[in-house]
Design a protein around this motif. Structure first.
Motif, PDB file in Angstrom:
ATOM      1  N   PRO A  17       0.798  -1.236   0.000  1.00 46.84           N
ATOM      2  CA  PRO A  17       0.000   0.000   0.000  1.00 46.84           C
ATOM      3  C   PRO A  17       0.829   1.285   0.000  1.00 46.84           C
ATOM      4  O   PRO A  17       0.417   2.279  -0.590  1.00 46.84           O
ATOM      5  CB  PRO A  17      -0.833  -0.120   1.275  1.00 46.84           C
ATOM      6  N   ASP A  18       2.013   1.256   0.626  1.00 44.28           N
ATOM      7  CA  ASP A  18       2.861   2.447   0.638  1.00 44.28           C
ATOM      8  C   ASP A  18       3.838   2.485  -0.541  1.00 44.28           C
ATOM      9  O   ASP A  18       4.659   3.391  -0.647  1.00 44.28           O
ATOM     10  CB  ASP A  18       3.625   2.552   1.959  1.00 44.28           C
ATOM     11  N   SER A  19       3.754   1.492  -1.431  1.00 39.52           N
ATOM     12  CA  SER A  19       4.592   1.374  -2.634  1.00 39.52           C
ATOM     13  C   SER A  19       6.078   1.208  -2.340  1.00 39.52           C
ATOM     14  O   SER A  19       6.902   1.393  -3.218  1.00 39.52           O
ATOM     15  CB  SER A  19       4.389   2.574  -3.565  1.00 39.52           C
ATOM     16  N   LYS A  20       6.437   0.829  -1.118  1.00 41.31           N
ATOM     17  CA  LYS A  20       7.846   0.645  -0.764  1.00 41.31           C
ATOM     18  C   LYS A  20       8.333  -0.775  -1.000  1.00 41.31           C
ATOM     19  O   LYS A  20       9.530  -1.040  -0.927  1.00 41.31           O
ATOM     20  CB  LYS A  20       8.082   1.033   0.692  1.00 41.31           C
ATOM     21  N   ARG A  21       7.402  -1.712  -1.267  1.00 39.55           N
ATOM     22  CA  ARG A  21       7.771  -3.097  -1.531  1.00 39.55           C
ATOM     23  C   ARG A  21       6.983  -3.623  -2.720  1.00 39.55           C
ATOM     24  O   ARG A  21       5.827  -3.262  -2.922  1.00 39.55           O
ATOM     25  CB  ARG A  21       7.500  -3.968  -0.302  1.00 39.55           C
ATOM     26  N   ARG A  58      -2.254  -6.967   2.482  1.00 39.26           N
ATOM     27  CA  ARG A  58      -3.320  -6.484   3.377  1.00 39.26           C
ATOM     28  C   ARG A  58      -3.211  -4.963   3.435  1.00 39.26           C
ATOM     29  O   ARG A  58      -2.165  -4.392   3.172  1.00 39.26           O
ATOM     30  CB  ARG A  58      -3.177  -7.095   4.751  1.00 39.26           C
ATOM     31  N   ALA A  59      -4.307  -4.330   3.801  1.00 41.71           N
ATOM     32  CA  ALA A  59      -4.364  -2.860   3.802  1.00 41.71           C
ATOM     33  C   ALA A  59      -3.303  -2.209   4.682  1.00 41.71           C
ATOM     34  O   ALA A  59      -2.818  -1.120   4.372  1.00 41.71           O
ATOM     35  CB  ALA A  59      -5.749  -2.386   4.235  1.00 41.71           C
ATOM     36  N   ASP A  60      -2.907  -2.878   5.777  1.00 42.23           N
ATOM     37  CA  ASP A  60      -1.888  -2.292   6.650  1.00 42.23           C
ATOM     38  C   ASP A  60      -0.466  -2.499   6.121  1.00 42.23           C
ATOM     39  O   ASP A  60       0.496  -1.974   6.666  1.00 42.23           O
ATOM     40  CB  ASP A  60      -2.012  -2.837   8.063  1.00 42.23           C
ATOM     41  N   GLY A  61      -0.309  -3.289   5.047  1.00 43.95           N
ATOM     42  CA  GLY A  61       0.979  -3.478   4.396  1.00 43.95           C
ATOM     43  C   GLY A  61       1.939  -4.405   5.112  1.00 43.95           C
ATOM     44  O   GLY A  61       3.096  -4.512   4.717  1.00 43.95           O
ATOM     45  N   THR A  62       1.477  -5.115   6.152  1.00 46.38           N
ATOM     46  CA  THR A  62       2.375  -5.987   6.904  1.00 46.38           C
ATOM     47  C   THR A  62       2.312  -7.446   6.459  1.00 46.38           C
ATOM     48  O   THR A  62       3.210  -8.213   6.796  1.00 46.38           O
ATOM     49  CB  THR A  62       2.067  -5.938   8.409  1.00 46.38           C
ATOM     50  N   THR A  63       1.298  -7.818   5.719  1.00 43.95           N
ATOM     51  CA  THR A  63       1.105  -9.223   5.329  1.00 43.95           C
ATOM     52  C   THR A  63       0.842  -9.343   3.842  1.00 43.95           C
ATOM     53  O   THR A  63       0.033  -8.589   3.296  1.00 43.95           O
ATOM     54  CB  THR A  63      -0.088  -9.839   6.105  1.00 43.95           C
ATOM     55  N   LEU A  64       1.524 -10.287   3.227  1.00 42.33           N
ATOM     56  CA  LEU A  64       1.309 -10.582   1.812  1.00 42.33           C
ATOM     57  C   LEU A  64       0.440 -11.824   1.722  1.00 42.33           C
ATOM     58  O   LEU A  64       0.765 -12.862   2.287  1.00 42.33           O
ATOM     59  CB  LEU A  64       2.649 -10.828   1.112  1.00 42.33           C
TER      60      LEU A  64
END
Length: 66
Positions: A17-21, A58-64
């Motif tokens: 979501p933050d486009s960092k990964r 996931r929306a929080d960006g911690t889980t793929l």
């Protein structure tokens, strides 16, 4: 320089979501997470028994989700 072969082509990909990964699934069942600004630097790599047809963060960006 990156070299592309049929094994290196992404079957599915998803930006966090933050486009960092950037997560990519490849032929042979490999899933790789990297920094899109530096694709050579792998953050995470896993080998699965088959090619995941879709990837999603996931929306929080911690889980793929695979």
């Amino acid at each position: 320089m990156l070299r592309h072969t049929s094994e290196s082509l992404a079957a599915a990909f998803a930006f966090s979501p933050d486009s960092k990964r950037l997560a990519m699934s490849r032929a042979g069942g490999e899933v790789t997470v990297c920094d899109p600004a530096s694709p050579e630097s792998v953050i995470f790599r896993a080998q699965l028994p088959s090619i995941p047809p879709a990837l999603a963060w996931r929306a929080d960006g911690t889980t793929l989700e695979i």
